[in-house]
Design an enzyme around this catalytic site. Structure first.
Site, PDB file in Angstrom:
ATOM      1  N   ILE A 267      36.092  52.267  25.854  1.00 36.14           N
ATOM      2  CA  ILE A 267      37.102  51.461  25.164  1.00 36.14           C
ATOM      3  C   ILE A 267      36.470  50.734  23.975  1.00 36.14           C
ATOM      4  O   ILE A 267      37.019  50.750  22.868  1.00 36.14           O
ATOM      5  CB  ILE A 267      37.743  50.449  26.144  1.00 36.14           C
ATOM      6  CG1 ILE A 267      38.477  51.201  27.260  1.00 36.14           C
ATOM      7  CG2 ILE A 267      38.689  49.509  25.402  1.00 36.14           C
ATOM      8  CD1 ILE A 267      38.890  50.328  28.446  1.00 36.14           C
TER       9      ILE A 267
ATOM     10  N   THR B  33      40.346  42.361  28.070  1.00 34.06           N
ATOM     11  CA  THR B  33      41.093  43.471  28.693  1.00 34.06           C
ATOM     12  C   THR B  33      40.208  44.132  29.747  1.00 34.06           C
ATOM     13  O   THR B  33      40.586  45.169  30.284  1.00 34.06           O
ATOM     14  CB  THR B  33      41.485  44.558  27.668  1.00 34.06           C
ATOM     15  OG1 THR B  33      40.284  45.067  27.077  1.00 34.06           O
ATOM     16  CG2 THR B  33      42.429  44.047  26.610  1.00 34.06           C
TER      17      THR B  33
ATOM     18  N   ARG C 233      37.686  42.789  32.792  1.00 33.84           N
ATOM     19  CA  ARG C 233      37.930  42.297  34.147  1.00 33.84           C
ATOM     20  C   ARG C 233      37.763  40.778  34.148  1.00 33.84           C
ATOM     21  O   ARG C 233      36.862  40.245  33.486  1.00 33.84           O
ATOM     22  CB  ARG C 233      36.927  42.907  35.140  1.00 33.84           C
ATOM     23  CG  ARG C 233      37.224  44.368  35.522  1.00 33.84           C
ATOM     24  CD  ARG C 233      38.503  44.501  36.347  1.00 33.84           C
ATOM     25  NE  ARG C 233      38.842  45.883  36.695  1.00 33.84           N
ATOM     26  CZ  ARG C 233      39.658  46.671  35.997  1.00 33.84           C
ATOM     27  NH1 ARG C 233      40.231  46.219  34.888  1.00 33.84           N
ATOM     28  NH2 ARG C 233      39.927  47.892  36.415  1.00 33.84           N
TER      29      ARG C 233
ATOM     30  N   ASP D  31      44.444  39.936  29.449  1.00 33.35           N
ATOM     31  CA  ASP D  31      45.202  40.985  30.143  1.00 33.35           C
ATOM     32  C   ASP D  31      44.746  41.073  31.597  1.00 33.35           C
ATOM     33  O   ASP D  31      45.418  41.682  32.420  1.00 33.35           O
ATOM     34  CB  ASP D  31      44.987  42.335  29.447  1.00 33.35           C
ATOM     35  CG  ASP D  31      45.909  43.413  30.004  1.00 33.35           C
ATOM     36  OD1 ASP D  31      47.122  43.135  30.116  1.00 33.35           O
ATOM     37  OD2 ASP D  31      45.431  44.518  30.320  1.00 33.35           O
TER      38      ASP D  31
ATOM     39  N   GLU E 111      43.995  38.593  40.208  1.00 35.88           N
ATOM     40  CA  GLU E 111      45.257  39.160  39.748  1.00 35.88           C
ATOM     41  C   GLU E 111      46.084  39.342  41.012  1.00 35.88           C
ATOM     42  O   GLU E 111      45.589  39.961  41.954  1.00 35.88           O
ATOM     43  CB  GLU E 111      45.055  40.511  39.072  1.00 35.88           C
ATOM     44  CG  GLU E 111      44.434  40.363  37.692  1.00 35.88           C
ATOM     45  CD  GLU E 111      44.156  41.700  37.019  1.00 35.88           C
ATOM     46  OE1 GLU E 111      44.877  42.674  37.291  1.00 35.88           O
ATOM     47  OE2 GLU E 111      43.200  41.759  36.243  1.00 35.88           O
TER      48      GLU E 111
ATOM     49  N   HIS F 115      48.003  42.822  33.062  1.00 32.00           N
ATOM     50  CA  HIS F 115      47.196  44.055  33.178  1.00 32.00           C
ATOM     51  C   HIS F 115      47.992  45.257  32.643  1.00 32.00           C
ATOM     52  O   HIS F 115      48.210  46.244  33.353  1.00 32.00           O
ATOM     53  CB  HIS F 115      46.774  44.275  34.637  1.00 32.00           C
ATOM     54  CG  HIS F 115      45.508  45.076  34.770  1.00 32.00           C
ATOM     55  ND1 HIS F 115      44.530  44.792  35.671  1.00 32.00           N
ATOM     56  CD2 HIS F 115      45.077  46.179  34.102  1.00 32.00           C
ATOM     57  CE1 HIS F 115      43.541  45.672  35.570  1.00 32.00           C
ATOM     58  NE2 HIS F 115      43.854  46.527  34.609  1.00 32.00           N
TER      59      HIS F 115
ATOM     60  N   ALA G  96      47.225  46.688  29.457  1.00 25.45           N
ATOM     61  CA  ALA G  96      46.564  47.373  28.334  1.00 25.45           C
ATOM     62  C   ALA G  96      46.349  48.863  28.610  1.00 25.45           C
ATOM     63  O   ALA G  96      46.479  49.698  27.720  1.00 25.45           O
ATOM     64  CB  ALA G  96      45.238  46.689  28.014  1.00 25.45           C
TER      65      ALA G  96
HETATM   66  N1  LIG Z   1      43.165  46.237  31.151  1.00 29.79           N
HETATM   67  C1  LIG Z   1      43.257  47.494  31.539  1.00 29.79           C
HETATM   68  O1  LIG Z   1      44.356  48.016  31.756  1.00 29.79           O
HETATM   69  C2  LIG Z   1      42.004  48.327  31.673  1.00 29.79           C
HETATM   70  C3  LIG Z   1      42.090  49.731  31.667  1.00 29.79           C
HETATM   71  C4  LIG Z   1      40.915  50.467  31.723  1.00 29.79           C
HETATM   72  C5  LIG Z   1      39.666  49.839  31.817  1.00 29.79           C
HETATM   73  N2  LIG Z   1      39.637  48.476  31.865  1.00 29.79           N
HETATM   74  C6  LIG Z   1      38.350  47.776  31.914  1.00 29.79           C
HETATM   75  O2  LIG Z   1      37.777  47.856  30.613  1.00 29.79           O
HETATM   76  C7  LIG Z   1      36.345  47.761  30.704  1.00 29.79           C
HETATM   77  C8  LIG Z   1      35.693  48.907  29.934  1.00 29.79           C
HETATM   78  O3  LIG Z   1      36.049  50.151  30.557  1.00 29.79           O
HETATM   79  P1  LIG Z   1      35.415  51.523  30.003  1.00 29.79           P
HETATM   80  O4  LIG Z   1      35.996  52.621  30.820  1.00 29.79           O
HETATM   81  O5  LIG Z   1      35.544  51.549  28.533  1.00 29.79           O
HETATM   82  O6  LIG Z   1      33.893  51.263  30.392  1.00 29.79           O
HETATM   83  P2  LIG Z   1      32.711  52.364  30.487  1.00 29.79           P
HETATM   84  O7  LIG Z   1      32.507  52.643  31.921  1.00 29.79           O
HETATM   85  O8  LIG Z   1      32.979  53.485  29.555  1.00 29.79           O
HETATM   86  O9  LIG Z   1      31.451  51.637  29.889  1.00 29.79           O
HETATM   87  C9  LIG Z   1      30.883  50.476  30.368  1.00 29.79           C
HETATM   88  C10 LIG Z   1      29.908  50.010  29.285  1.00 29.79           C
HETATM   89  O10 LIG Z   1      29.502  48.681  29.560  1.00 29.79           O
HETATM   90  C11 LIG Z   1      28.134  48.585  29.229  1.00 29.79           C
HETATM   91  N3  LIG Z   1      27.531  47.433  29.891  1.00 29.79           N
HETATM   92  C12 LIG Z   1      26.996  47.362  31.137  1.00 29.79           C
HETATM   93  N4  LIG Z   1      26.513  46.112  31.332  1.00 29.79           N
HETATM   94  C13 LIG Z   1      26.765  45.403  30.195  1.00 29.79           C
HETATM   95  C14 LIG Z   1      26.506  44.067  29.781  1.00 29.79           C
HETATM   96  N5  LIG Z   1      25.877  43.191  30.581  1.00 29.79           N
HETATM   97  N6  LIG Z   1      26.885  43.681  28.548  1.00 29.79           N
HETATM   98  C15 LIG Z   1      27.525  44.541  27.723  1.00 29.79           C
HETATM   99  N7  LIG Z   1      27.779  45.823  28.043  1.00 29.79           N
HETATM  100  C16 LIG Z   1      27.417  46.247  29.271  1.00 29.79           C
HETATM  101  C17 LIG Z   1      27.545  49.926  29.639  1.00 29.79           C
HETATM  102  O11 LIG Z   1      26.332  50.186  28.956  1.00 29.79           O
HETATM  103  C18 LIG Z   1      28.657  50.884  29.188  1.00 29.79           C
HETATM  104  O12 LIG Z   1      28.466  51.230  27.839  1.00 29.79           O
HETATM  105  C19 LIG Z   1      36.029  47.758  32.196  1.00 29.79           C
HETATM  106  O13 LIG Z   1      35.869  46.433  32.648  1.00 29.79           O
HETATM  107  C20 LIG Z   1      37.283  48.353  32.827  1.00 29.79           C
HETATM  108  O14 LIG Z   1      37.439  47.956  34.166  1.00 29.79           O
HETATM  109  C21 LIG Z   1      40.761  47.716  31.794  1.00 29.79           C
END
Ligand SMILES: NC(=O)c1ccc[n+]([C@@H]2O[C@H](COP(=O)([O-])OP(=O)(O)OC[C@H]3O[C@@H](n4cnc5c(N)ncnc54)[C@H](O)[C@@H]3O)[C@@H](O)[C@H]2O)c1
Length: 326
Positions: A157, A235, A237, A260, A265, A284, A286
């Protein structure tokens, strides 16, 4: 998956394309692996197509599925579904998290641009005063020109948000402990340490996963580093932010927030986050919703088609990935 997920994920043309690459009973929808019907279906299955509402792939389910080779998940995180036993069996895993990243990034882009514009503050002032506002005097910092956006997490994201920001005249900082300077540069952003990013950004957007190491990564000290007048977008957690400390910052009016996700939640009905005027709170939303859910279904079917053609998954998830991804 749940029957609602089955209905939302697969339009009739998607079902046709699934049938063209796999022998599949598209009417069979399982929410547990223990019934007689489930066990009969597991016996010949090579691939499980899972989604919201799927049961975990535990040792009992695996024992009933001797031919099983892969789990294709038509949703984001696979963490609730894969198990120690499924990794030990060598079950291949694919996830549609990259497809779910698209709407989250779109939501984030919209919120960044509106936050910089101070649209919510201006709308509130208009509603309260019901007269012409002196916008140039009252909002000298409003707008999307030469502002700095801080992206926390070069995740699927986070990277897409950086891409969507590229046509705008904004500077982008990114912080991720696993990211190299050169990779950040290739994305069109500058790598920064978290403290530096918080102090320099007009909008801070969180895109890191909930891990033991990221719990309350924005604690009281770090929230205090965020610039006056800046906006925090979460967006990712709720666990990433010390919510009590955030409420204190928001009560002071020093910063704004777009949330979000929260912890917990759903929030208790007396949470101040429902009522603070400088908070946009969404439930939630997004990730993929409504018609966007079909993108997840189409994505999963493409992965099955790749597998059936003898290619590897384009979006595999490995056991090692799970220590740093969502
Ligand atoms: N709001 C929503 O509807 C929704 C939907 C999908 C995902 N999400 C959340 O969005 C977030 C990103 O999801 P994604 O699928 O893009 O993640 P991802 O699994 O693709 O990537 C996670 C990234 O976080 C990095 N990371 C790990 N520890 C870190 C730290 N201490 N500081 C900074 N970066 C760090 C990792 O290197 C990796 O690049 C997650 O928390 C996920 O749960 C929310």
């Amino acid at each position: 998956m749940s029957s609602v997920a089955r209905q939302r994920l697969f339009a009739p043309d998607a079902i046709d394309s699934l049938r063209s690459v796999a022998d599949v009973d598209t009417d069979l929808v399982l929410t547990d692996f223990t019934s007689g019907e489930a066990r009969a279906a597991l016996a010949p299955a090579e691939i499980i197509l899972s989604g919201w509402g799927s049961p975990p792939l535990d040792a009992l389910a695996l024992a009933a599925a001797p031919r099983l080779r892969a789990l294709v998940h038509a949703a984001g995180s696979v963490k609730p579904y894969v198990t120690e036993a499924s990794w030990r069996r060598g079950i291949l895993v694919s996830s549609a998290a990259a497809a779910n990243a698209i709407p989250v990034a779109e939501y984030t882009l919209a919120m960044i641009l509106l936050a910089n514009k101070k649209a919510d503050r201006m709308a509130r002032a208009y509603r309260e005063r019901r007269t012409r506002l002196d916008l140039l005097v009252d909002f000298p910092e409003a707008g999307n020109y030469a502002k700095t956006i801080g992206i926390v997490g070069a995740s699927k994201i986070g990277r897409r948000v950086i891409e969507l920001l590229s046509p705008h005249e904004l500077r982008v900082l990114v912080c991720d402990p696993y990211l190299q300077d050169a990779t950040a540069c290739g994305l069109g952003a500058a790598r920064a340490e978290l403290d530096e990013l918080l102090a320099a950004s007009d909008v801070v957007s969180l895109h890191a996963p909930a891990l033991p190491s990221t719990r309350h990564m924005l604690d009281r000290r770090r929230l205090a580093l965020i610039r006056d007048g800046a906006t925090l977008i979460n967006t990712a957690r709720g666990a990433l932010v010390d919510q009590d400390a955030l409420v204190a910052e928001l009560r002071s009016g020093r910063i704004d927030a777009v949330l979000d996700v929260t912890e917990p939640e759903i929030l208790p009905s007396d949470s101040p986050l429902y009522d603070l005027p400088n908070v946009i709170l969404t439930p939630h939303i997004a990730g993929a919703l409504g018609v966007e859910v079909r993108r997840l279904g189409a994505f999963a079917i493409q992965e099955i088609a790749r597998y059936a053609a003898g290619h590897g998954f384009a979006h595999p998830v490995t056991e090692a990935d799970l220590t740093r991804v969502a």
